[in-house]
Write a protein that holds these residues in place. Structure first.
Motif, PDB file in Angstrom:
ATOM      1  N   HIS A   1       0.818  -1.216   0.000  1.00 27.27           N
ATOM      2  CA  HIS A   1       0.000   0.000   0.000  1.00 27.27           C
ATOM      3  C   HIS A   1       0.855   1.271   0.000  1.00 27.27           C
ATOM      4  O   HIS A   1       0.364   2.350  -0.334  1.00 27.27           O
TER       5      HIS A   1
ATOM      6  N   VAL B   1       0.822   3.090  -3.265  1.00 26.02           N
ATOM      7  CA  VAL B   1      -0.411   3.734  -3.740  1.00 26.02           C
ATOM      8  C   VAL B   1      -1.002   4.672  -2.688  1.00 26.02           C
ATOM      9  O   VAL B   1      -2.176   5.027  -2.752  1.00 26.02           O
TER      10      VAL B   1
ATOM     11  N   GLU C   1      -2.911   7.743  -3.840  1.00 30.08           N
ATOM     12  CA  GLU C   1      -4.082   7.560  -4.693  1.00 30.08           C
ATOM     13  C   GLU C   1      -5.370   7.709  -3.883  1.00 30.08           C
ATOM     14  O   GLU C   1      -5.476   7.203  -2.765  1.00 30.08           O
TER      15      GLU C   1
ATOM     16  N   GLU D   1      -7.201   3.897  -3.705  1.00 26.40           N
ATOM     17  CA  GLU D   1      -5.991   3.094  -3.538  1.00 26.40           C
ATOM     18  C   GLU D   1      -6.213   1.623  -3.865  1.00 26.40           C
ATOM     19  O   GLU D   1      -5.297   0.944  -4.346  1.00 26.40           O
TER      20      GLU D   1
ATOM     21  N   ALA E   1      -5.949   1.353  -7.603  1.00 26.83           N
ATOM     22  CA  ALA E   1      -4.553   1.495  -8.024  1.00 26.83           C
ATOM     23  C   ALA E   1      -3.753   0.234  -7.714  1.00 26.83           C
ATOM     24  O   ALA E   1      -2.899  -0.189  -8.498  1.00 26.83           O
ATOM     25  N   LEU E   2      -4.044  -0.374  -6.567  1.00 24.40           N
ATOM     26  CA  LEU E   2      -3.330  -1.586  -6.174  1.00 24.40           C
ATOM     27  C   LEU E   2      -3.652  -2.727  -7.141  1.00 24.40           C
ATOM     28  O   LEU E   2      -2.758  -3.462  -7.582  1.00 24.40           O
TER      29      LEU E   2
ATOM     30  N   LYS F   1      -1.851  -2.207 -10.435  1.00 20.40           N
ATOM     31  CA  LYS F   1      -0.429  -2.552 -10.374  1.00 20.40           C
ATOM     32  C   LYS F   1      -0.238  -4.068 -10.437  1.00 20.40           C
ATOM     33  O   LYS F   1       0.712  -4.556 -11.058  1.00 20.40           O
TER      34      LYS F   1
ATOM     35  N   SER G   1      -5.109   5.490 -10.789  1.00 19.73           N
ATOM     36  CA  SER G   1      -5.778   4.358 -10.146  1.00 19.73           C
ATOM     37  C   SER G   1      -6.741   3.610 -11.044  1.00 19.73           C
ATOM     38  O   SER G   1      -7.181   2.514 -10.714  1.00 19.73           O
TER      39      SER G   1
END
Length: 218
Positions: free
Chosen positions: A46, A49, A52, A55, A58-59, A62, A215
């Motif tokens: 975390h 991100v 973000e 988040e 975004a995670l 990724k 994100s």
């Protein structure tokens, strides 16, 4: 408002696209997701991100961009999760959906707003307006017929979301016009707030000028 939000999310961010390795769409539901420790650490956890607003989205992005497999599955028979606990949380959650999208692509964000406006809300006022002259002119008749079809489709979508996915009472689907209006106004508020230098979410301020939001796969 939740059924209409669900309709938007399932069309714009389909779980089928998340499960398809060839598609860029990727996100996690922050309320509950399972990830291997090795994968979690490899993408920076975390910490990577923390700037973000979304988040969890975004995670998930990724993870997929790193080549890991992702899959969204139904788990409502196993766990319960609350998307918004009160009116304030719901309102901020709507803005939270639109702000990162706007910061990544203004055209796509504005396009999504107008799509939601005309597909989920405008058929209702147009239907009310066209009823007045439905038998007077051909144009009014066409407008009336089109708005009736659109309204029926919205209600069908709302009923499916309420009964099959959200497992709410059928009566909740009747409030589709109000829910659509709330979603539209929430998205509009998000677009307007996206131009500010800071955005607040759950007691934390995100500085938009210090970090580029990344994100959502647009």
């Amino acid at each position: 408002a939740l059924p209409m939000i669900s309709v938007f999310l399932h069309t714009r961010f389909s779980a089928l696209k998340v499960n398809d390795p060839s598609k860029k769409t990727a996100y996690f539901f922050g309320s509950f997701f399972i990830i291997k420790q090795k994968t979690y650490e490899s993408i920076g956890m975390h910490e990577s991100v923390k700037h973000e607003i979304i988040e969890d989205g975004a995670l998930g992005k990724k993870v997929k961009e790193s080549g890991h497999k992702m899959k969204i599955v139904r788990g409502d028979h196993l766990i319960d999760a609350v998307w918004a606990r009160d009116k304030s949380t719901l309102w901020n959650a709507l803005k939270r959906l639109m702000i990162p999208l706007y910061l990544q692509s203004k055209k796509i964000a504005i396009g999504c707003f107008f799509a939601v406006l005309f597909l989920l809300f405008m058929p209702f006022p147009i239907l009310a307006y066209s009823v007045v002259g439905v038998f007077e002119t051909v144009s009014f008749s066409i407008l009336f017929a089109t708005s009736v079809i659109a309204t029926i489709m919205i209600y069908i979508g709302a009923i499916i979301e309420v009964k099959k996915l959200l497992q709410l009472k059928l009566v909740d689907a009747l409030f589709a016009p109000i829910g659509s209006l709330v979603v539209v106004l929430g998205f509009l508020s998000g677009l307007l707030q996206a131009n500010s230098s800071t955005v607040s979410w759950r007691g934390r301020k995100y500085h938009m000028k210090d970090h580029i939001q990344n994100s959502i796969s647009v």
